[in-house]
Design a protein around this motif. Structure first.
Motif, PDB file in Angstrom:
ATOM      1  N   CYS A 296      96.559 103.144  73.793  1.00 37.06           N
ATOM      2  CA  CYS A 296      94.946 103.983  73.580  1.00 37.06           C
ATOM      3  C   CYS A 296      93.816 103.115  73.524  1.00 37.06           C
ATOM      4  O   CYS A 296      92.765 103.360  73.712  1.00 37.06           O
ATOM      5  N   GLY A 297      94.236 102.037  72.393  1.00 36.34           N
ATOM      6  CA  GLY A 297      93.241 101.209  71.937  1.00 36.34           C
ATOM      7  C   GLY A 297      92.556 101.817  70.546  1.00 36.34           C
ATOM      8  O   GLY A 297      92.034 100.847  69.720  1.00 36.34           O
ATOM      9  N   GLU A 298      92.823 103.024  70.262  1.00 38.74           N
ATOM     10  CA  GLU A 298      92.391 103.721  69.087  1.00 38.74           C
ATOM     11  C   GLU A 298      93.140 104.859  68.839  1.00 38.74           C
ATOM     12  O   GLU A 298      93.043 105.810  69.967  1.00 38.74           O
ATOM     13  N   LEU A 299      93.877 105.146  67.668  1.00 39.94           N
ATOM     14  CA  LEU A 299      94.580 106.295  67.507  1.00 39.94           C
ATOM     15  C   LEU A 299      94.993 106.482  66.190  1.00 39.94           C
ATOM     16  O   LEU A 299      94.994 105.571  65.264  1.00 39.94           O
ATOM     17  N   ASN A 300      94.668 107.535  65.617  1.00 40.51           N
ATOM     18  CA  ASN A 300      95.204 108.080  64.067  1.00 40.51           C
ATOM     19  C   ASN A 300      96.527 108.784  64.396  1.00 40.51           C
ATOM     20  O   ASN A 300      96.697 109.717  65.003  1.00 40.51           O
TER      21      ASN A 300
ATOM     22  N   ARG B 298     111.223 104.017  63.144  1.00 34.56           N
ATOM     23  CA  ARG B 298     111.152 104.430  64.617  1.00 34.56           C
ATOM     24  C   ARG B 298     110.017 105.094  65.048  1.00 34.56           C
ATOM     25  O   ARG B 298     109.199 104.800  66.049  1.00 34.56           O
ATOM     26  N   LEU B 299     109.612 106.172  64.333  1.00 38.03           N
ATOM     27  CA  LEU B 299     108.272 106.851  64.601  1.00 38.03           C
ATOM     28  C   LEU B 299     107.196 105.975  64.359  1.00 38.03           C
ATOM     29  O   LEU B 299     106.127 105.990  65.143  1.00 38.03           O
ATOM     30  N   LYS B 300     107.196 105.194  63.426  1.00 34.74           N
ATOM     31  CA  LYS B 300     105.958 104.166  63.018  1.00 34.74           C
ATOM     32  C   LYS B 300     105.904 103.383  64.296  1.00 34.74           C
ATOM     33  O   LYS B 300     104.781 103.039  64.722  1.00 34.74           O
ATOM     34  N   LYS B 301     106.987 102.903  64.908  1.00 38.74           N
ATOM     35  CA  LYS B 301     106.938 102.033  66.121  1.00 38.74           C
ATOM     36  C   LYS B 301     106.228 102.636  67.291  1.00 38.74           C
ATOM     37  O   LYS B 301     105.726 102.398  67.786  1.00 38.74           O
ATOM     38  N   LEU B 302     106.638 104.023  67.436  1.00 35.15           N
ATOM     39  CA  LEU B 302     106.256 104.745  68.424  1.00 35.15           C
ATOM     40  C   LEU B 302     104.810 104.940  68.517  1.00 35.15           C
ATOM     41  O   LEU B 302     104.084 105.014  69.336  1.00 35.15           O
ATOM     42  N   GLY B 303     104.161 105.299  67.090  1.00 38.02           N
ATOM     43  CA  GLY B 303     102.819 105.586  66.768  1.00 38.02           C
ATOM     44  C   GLY B 303     102.024 104.179  67.201  1.00 38.02           C
ATOM     45  O   GLY B 303     101.007 104.323  67.585  1.00 38.02           O
TER      46      GLY B 303
ATOM     47  N   GLU C 142     108.624 113.824  62.910  1.00 40.12           N
ATOM     48  CA  GLU C 142     107.306 114.144  63.470  1.00 40.12           C
ATOM     49  C   GLU C 142     106.548 113.040  63.375  1.00 40.12           C
ATOM     50  O   GLU C 142     106.487 112.232  62.504  1.00 40.12           O
ATOM     51  N   LEU C 143     105.445 113.026  64.303  1.00 42.25           N
ATOM     52  CA  LEU C 143     104.409 112.033  64.407  1.00 42.25           C
ATOM     53  C   LEU C 143     103.278 112.945  64.867  1.00 42.25           C
ATOM     54  O   LEU C 143     102.908 113.497  65.810  1.00 42.25           O
ATOM     55  N   LEU C 144     102.418 112.757  63.794  1.00 45.23           N
ATOM     56  CA  LEU C 144     101.009 113.404  63.838  1.00 45.23           C
ATOM     57  C   LEU C 144     100.000 112.707  64.607  1.00 45.23           C
ATOM     58  O   LEU C 144      99.760 111.424  64.111  1.00 45.23           O
ATOM     59  N   ILE C 145      99.421 113.047  65.307  1.00 41.90           N
ATOM     60  CA  ILE C 145      98.403 112.138  66.214  1.00 41.90           C
ATOM     61  C   ILE C 145      97.164 113.165  66.579  1.00 41.90           C
ATOM     62  O   ILE C 145      97.206 114.241  66.588  1.00 41.90           O
ATOM     63  N   ASP C 146      96.059 112.221  66.833  1.00 47.23           N
ATOM     64  CA  ASP C 146      94.585 112.922  67.309  1.00 47.23           C
ATOM     65  C   ASP C 146      94.408 112.833  68.763  1.00 47.23           C
ATOM     66  O   ASP C 146      93.376 112.557  69.164  1.00 47.23           O
ATOM     67  N   LEU C 147      95.298 113.074  69.531  1.00 47.38           N
ATOM     68  CA  LEU C 147      95.209 112.838  71.072  1.00 47.38           C
ATOM     69  C   LEU C 147      95.503 114.444  71.704  1.00 47.38           C
ATOM     70  O   LEU C 147      96.424 114.962  71.381  1.00 47.38           O
ATOM     71  N   PRO C 148      94.792 114.821  72.634  1.00 45.82           N
ATOM     72  CA  PRO C 148      94.883 116.278  72.910  1.00 45.82           C
ATOM     73  C   PRO C 148      95.863 116.199  74.271  1.00 45.82           C
ATOM     74  O   PRO C 148      95.742 116.604  75.396  1.00 45.82           O
TER      75      PRO C 148
ATOM     76  N   MET D 258      85.864 109.959  72.816  1.00 43.74           N
ATOM     77  CA  MET D 258      87.106 108.992  73.037  1.00 43.74           C
ATOM     78  C   MET D 258      87.706 109.063  74.512  1.00 43.74           C
ATOM     79  O   MET D 258      87.937 109.942  74.928  1.00 43.74           O
ATOM     80  N   SER D 259      87.515 107.846  74.882  1.00 40.79           N
ATOM     81  CA  SER D 259      87.901 107.927  76.388  1.00 40.79           C
ATOM     82  C   SER D 259      89.337 107.219  76.307  1.00 40.79           C
ATOM     83  O   SER D 259      89.628 106.259  75.503  1.00 40.79           O
ATOM     84  N   TYR D 260      90.412 107.500  77.332  1.00 39.04           N
ATOM     85  CA  TYR D 260      91.654 107.191  77.289  1.00 39.04           C
ATOM     86  C   TYR D 260      91.965 106.083  78.610  1.00 39.04           C
ATOM     87  O   TYR D 260      91.699 106.535  79.753  1.00 39.04           O
ATOM     88  N   PRO D 261      92.744 104.971  78.477  1.00 37.76           N
ATOM     89  CA  PRO D 261      92.854 104.090  79.503  1.00 37.76           C
ATOM     90  C   PRO D 261      93.760 104.776  80.583  1.00 37.76           C
ATOM     91  O   PRO D 261      93.912 104.380  81.583  1.00 37.76           O
ATOM     92  N   LEU D 262      94.599 105.738  79.945  1.00 40.23           N
ATOM     93  CA  LEU D 262      95.933 106.357  80.745  1.00 40.23           C
ATOM     94  C   LEU D 262      95.546 107.738  81.028  1.00 40.23           C
ATOM     95  O   LEU D 262      94.771 108.341  79.998  1.00 40.23           O
ATOM     96  N   ASP D 263      95.771 108.356  81.943  1.00 37.61           N
ATOM     97  CA  ASP D 263      95.790 109.821  82.329  1.00 37.61           C
ATOM     98  C   ASP D 263      96.711 110.190  81.040  1.00 37.61           C
ATOM     99  O   ASP D 263      97.863 109.952  80.854  1.00 37.61           O
ATOM    100  N   LEU D 264      96.368 111.569  80.468  1.00 34.21           N
ATOM    101  CA  LEU D 264      97.108 112.041  79.259  1.00 34.21           C
ATOM    102  C   LEU D 264      98.557 112.679  79.716  1.00 34.21           C
ATOM    103  O   LEU D 264      99.408 112.546  78.950  1.00 34.21           O
ATOM    104  N   HIS D 265      98.319 113.141  81.036  1.00 37.98           N
ATOM    105  CA  HIS D 265      99.721 113.426  81.338  1.00 37.98           C
ATOM    106  C   HIS D 265     100.805 112.246  81.636  1.00 37.98           C
ATOM    107  O   HIS D 265     101.801 112.525  81.367  1.00 37.98           O
ATOM    108  N   GLN D 266     100.388 111.427  82.129  1.00 37.26           N
ATOM    109  CA  GLN D 266     100.916 110.206  82.352  1.00 37.26           C
ATOM    110  C   GLN D 266     101.606 109.472  81.137  1.00 37.26           C
ATOM    111  O   GLN D 266     102.488 109.083  80.752  1.00 37.26           O
TER     112      GLN D 266
END
Length: 379
Positions: free
Chosen positions: A129-133, A117-122, A176-182, A1-9
């Motif tokens: 990102c265009g794609e996120l679990n 609120r967490l759902k909105k954040l997700g 908590e919000l579980l995500i598949d982004l490093p 997966m490629s990310y449109p944003l730098d992960l630190h940003q």
């Protein structure tokens, strides 16, 4: 997966989004809780979870977030303050005629507030990102939320087992919000309790059996909320007027001098629960209980356990003929409730005898009627 944003940003943007959504702090950590597994197993082996069989049923899954959502790489941990203004701790706890409800439960059910609120954040992260679990959790799944919060830098684990933050104490909810982004992870904070054991010594039932370890079977929060059956008789006098939860270990904590007030309207206290009279609460029928607790965390214990808890508090209150009458009126409604009412009546009778209180004729007639409904003949 490629990310449109730098992960630190992106990580910094997520923290800002979180604050915009009303969270006071957002931290990010990985899913490795292997260090917690032996501690969790030891706690379960000692039966400290009491009747919360779901704690044992899920076993070590609690320390393995990636098993809840396969592919999870990071956990976004958040905290939200809940302490209301004019919390009235002392005035309620010191008045045995009133019922004390843990301050977190005075307003709307926090599970719904935080999860939305967490759902909105997700969804915001997903859009960026265009794609996120992702999957939000608020005390609603087998997940060790406090160790995750500590790893994510939200605070450290106090000796009462709650998370402490040097700027905010412990008056906050976690989610908590579980995500598949490093995403890059945050550093944990150093523990700053030092030699302080105030929370351990103040606990009314000595439930904090050693630093960082709570025997839930003795904890007033467990007894009034999680326990479905009879409250152990030896612990009832120690509960005082606490009818839903207990805040003593937080109240005594020096770090809570820095506790921050909540500006969330949803957490504003409901007048009927803030400093309620015990005798009034005990006369609620189920319809009234359901109406007043609609949308509240309290509703989940049900009307019967609510009455059970109040009966214990009435037994701990100073003797009055009115308390005896109010208690006796509910005799015969349910065997579990009867057990606690009868205990409370014995407590009241012992107090009256100790004070050598003489009952006025008019009141004596009312007490006789109460006796006919099931009171001991010498009451």
């Amino acid at each position: 997966m490629s990310y449109p944003l730098d992960l630190h940003q992106l990580a910094q943007q997520i923290k800002q989004w979180g604050k915009d959504l009303g969270f006071q702090q957002v931290g990010i950590t990985d899913t490795d809780l292997s260090a917690e597994e032996p501690r969790l197993q030891a706690w379960l082996d000692k039966q400290y979870h009491g009747e919360m069989e779901w704690m044992a049923r899920h076993g070590m899954m609690r320390a393995r977030p990636h098993e809840l959502l396969p592919g999870t790489l990071r956990v976004i941990s958040v905290r939200m303050n809940y302490l209301p203004a004019k919390a009235a701790f002392a005035s309620t706890l010191k008045n045995p005629q009133l019922g004390y409800v843990s301050r977190y439960a005075l307003g709307r059910d926090y599970h719904k507030v935080l999860r939305n609120r967490l759902k909105k954040l997700g969804e915001m992260i997903q859009e960026a990102c265009g794609e996120l679990n992702f999957r939000p959790f608020v005390d609603s799944a087998p997940l060790l939320e406090r160790p995750l919060a500590a790893k994510a830098g939200l605070g450290w684990t106090g000796k009462h087992s709650l998370i402490l933050n040097r700027e905010a104490g412990s008056w906050f909810f976690l989610g908590e919000l579980l995500i598949d982004l490093p995403l890059p992870i945050d550093a944990p904070q150093e523990e700053q309790c030092g030699r302080c054991v105030a929370c351990m010594t103040i606990c009314p039932t000595s439930a904090i059996v050693e630093p960082y370890v709570v025997d839930a079977r003795r904890c007033i929060s467990y007894l009034t909320i999680e326990l479905e059956g009879a409250i152990p008789e030896a612990l009832r006098p120690l509960m005082g007027n606490r009818i839903y939860g207990c805040d003593d270990c937080q109240l005594i904590c020096p770090w809570n001098r820095y506790g921050q007030l909540s500006d969330e309207a949803d957490f504003s206290p409901r007048a009927a629960l803030h400093a309620p009279e015990l005798m009034t609460l005990f006369q609620w029928d189920e319809k009234t209980f359901l109406r007043v607790t609609e949308g509240s965390a309290i509703r989940r214990i049900g009307h019967l356990r609510w009455l059970r808890n109040i009966a214990v508090a009435l037994g701990n209150a100073p003797w009055t003929g009115e308390i005896v009458e109010v208690l006796a009126k509910r005799l015969g409604e349910n065997p579990l409730l009867d057990e606690h009412i009868e205990w409370a009546l014995r407590q009241q009778h012992a107090k009256r005898q100790a004070l050598a209180i003489e009952v006025q004729p008019a009141q004596q007639k009312r007490l006789v009627r109460a006796v006919e409904k099931g009171l001991p003949r010498d009451a």
